[in-house]
Design a protein around this motif. Structure first.
Motif, mmCIF file in Angstrom:
data_model
loop_
_atom_site.group_PDB
_atom_site.id
_atom_site.type_symbol
_atom_site.label_atom_id
_atom_site.label_comp_id
_atom_site.label_asym_id
_atom_site.label_seq_id
_atom_site.Cartn_x
_atom_site.Cartn_y
_atom_site.Cartn_z
ATOM 1 N N TYR A 24 0.775 -1.434 -0.122
ATOM 2 C CA TYR A 24 -0.025 0.159 -0.103
ATOM 3 C C TYR A 24 0.781 1.212 0.117
ATOM 4 O O TYR A 24 0.709 2.139 -0.767
ATOM 5 N N PHE A 25 2.001 1.332 0.741
ATOM 6 C CA PHE A 25 2.679 2.457 1.080
ATOM 7 C C PHE A 25 3.684 2.594 -0.323
ATOM 8 O O PHE A 25 3.828 3.612 -0.826
ATOM 9 N N LEU A 28 1.386 4.228 -2.852
ATOM 10 C CA LEU A 28 1.232 5.655 -2.696
ATOM 11 C C LEU A 28 2.398 6.422 -2.854
ATOM 12 O O LEU A 28 2.474 7.540 -3.628
ATOM 13 N N GLU A 29 3.859 5.630 -2.981
ATOM 14 C CA GLU A 29 4.971 6.425 -3.242
ATOM 15 C C GLU A 29 5.019 6.546 -4.660
ATOM 16 O O GLU A 29 5.418 7.456 -5.255
ATOM 17 N N VAL A 30 4.449 5.485 -5.504
ATOM 18 C CA VAL A 30 4.712 5.523 -7.107
ATOM 19 C C VAL A 30 3.795 6.392 -7.515
ATOM 20 O O VAL A 30 3.999 7.012 -8.416
ATOM 21 N N GLU A 31 2.736 6.458 -7.057
ATOM 22 C CA GLU A 31 1.637 7.576 -7.374
ATOM 23 C C GLU A 31 1.877 8.622 -6.878
ATOM 24 O O GLU A 31 0.956 9.723 -7.314
ATOM 25 N N LYS A 32 2.899 8.942 -6.104
ATOM 26 C CA LYS A 32 3.082 10.353 -5.430
ATOM 27 C C LYS A 32 1.697 10.885 -4.663
ATOM 28 O O LYS A 32 1.342 12.099 -4.870
ATOM 29 N N ILE A 33 1.249 10.026 -3.801
ATOM 30 C CA ILE A 33 0.107 10.320 -2.995
ATOM 31 C C ILE A 33 0.531 10.307 -1.513
ATOM 32 O O ILE A 33 1.213 9.335 -1.042
ATOM 33 N N ASP A 34 0.111 11.609 -0.973
ATOM 34 C CA ASP A 34 0.360 11.638 0.513
ATOM 35 C C ASP A 34 -0.591 10.608 1.125
ATOM 36 O O ASP A 34 -1.865 10.625 0.927
ATOM 37 N N TYR A 35 -0.258 9.891 2.168
ATOM 38 C CA TYR A 35 -1.034 8.769 2.827
ATOM 39 C C TYR A 35 -2.116 9.566 3.771
ATOM 40 O O TYR A 35 -3.303 8.880 3.869
ATOM 41 N N GLN A 36 -2.186 10.698 3.818
ATOM 42 C CA GLN A 36 -3.193 11.399 4.589
ATOM 43 C C GLN A 36 -4.227 12.089 3.840
ATOM 44 O O GLN A 36 -4.983 12.665 4.175
ATOM 45 N N GLN A 37 -4.077 11.833 2.574
ATOM 46 C CA GLN A 37 -5.014 12.506 1.445
ATOM 47 C C GLN A 37 -5.560 11.456 0.629
ATOM 48 O O GLN A 37 -6.125 11.855 -0.361
ATOM 49 N N ILE A 38 -5.769 10.377 1.147
ATOM 50 C CA ILE A 38 -6.494 9.209 0.477
ATOM 51 C C ILE A 38 -7.782 9.421 0.524
ATOM 52 O O ILE A 38 -8.597 10.132 1.460
ATOM 53 N N ASN A 39 -8.652 8.980 -0.686
ATOM 54 C CA ASN A 39 -9.979 8.919 -0.537
ATOM 55 C C ASN A 39 -10.409 7.337 -1.024
ATOM 56 O O ASN A 39 -9.656 6.607 -1.464
ATOM 57 N N LEU A 40 -11.693 7.149 -1.434
ATOM 58 C CA LEU A 40 -12.195 6.005 -1.905
ATOM 59 C C LEU A 40 -11.537 5.608 -3.340
ATOM 60 O O LEU A 40 -11.316 4.605 -3.731
ATOM 61 N N PHE A 43 -8.239 4.607 -2.941
ATOM 62 C CA PHE A 43 -8.303 2.958 -2.505
ATOM 63 C C PHE A 43 -8.579 2.050 -3.401
ATOM 64 O O PHE A 43 -8.140 0.966 -3.573
ATOM 65 N N SER A 44 -9.506 2.409 -4.286
ATOM 66 C CA SER A 44 -10.190 1.545 -5.113
ATOM 67 C C SER A 44 -9.079 1.418 -6.405
ATOM 68 O O SER A 44 -8.759 0.320 -7.072
ATOM 69 N N SER A 45 -7.901 2.526 -6.562
ATOM 70 C CA SER A 45 -6.995 2.292 -7.593
ATOM 71 C C SER A 45 -5.995 1.556 -7.012
ATOM 72 O O SER A 45 -5.255 0.538 -8.011
ATOM 73 N N PHE A 46 -5.658 1.518 -5.583
ATOM 74 C CA PHE A 46 -4.777 0.494 -5.021
ATOM 75 C C PHE A 46 -4.914 -0.884 -5.204
ATOM 76 O O PHE A 46 -4.290 -1.724 -5.525
ATOM 77 N N ILE A 47 -6.507 -1.312 -5.014
ATOM 78 C CA ILE A 47 -7.205 -2.544 -5.267
ATOM 79 C C ILE A 47 -6.792 -2.810 -6.870
ATOM 80 O O ILE A 47 -6.170 -4.231 -7.100
ATOM 81 N N GLY A 48 -6.905 -2.288 -7.781
ATOM 82 C CA GLY A 48 -6.565 -2.377 -9.088
ATOM 83 C C GLY A 48 -5.198 -2.629 -9.330
ATOM 84 O O GLY A 48 -4.851 -3.471 -9.992
#
Length: 54
Positions: A24-25, A28-40, A43-48
């Motif tokens: 998961y982390f 987030l690193e690959v997508e350059k997303i701050d872990y505090q800024q996630i949304n649904l 998360f669905s992109s992570f599952i994919g």
């Protein structure tokens, strides 16, 4: 992870949770997303991302 250990979860369960949390982390690193800024959507992109071949 300590919580899972304290409530008596199996060692393999804890290892599996830890591995997927690491992924998961990594996502987030690959997508350059701050872990505090996630949304649904994030998360669905992570599952994919998990389902796609590496």
């Amino acid at each position: 992870m300590k919580y899972l250990f304290n409530i008596g979860r199996a060692e393999n369960t804890i290892k599996s949770y830890a591995y997927h949390l690491k992924l998961y982390f990594e996502f987030l690193e690959v997508e350059k997303i701050d872990y505090q800024q996630i949304n649904l959507h994030t998360f669905s992109s992570f599952i994919g991302w998990l389902r796609s071949p590496f």
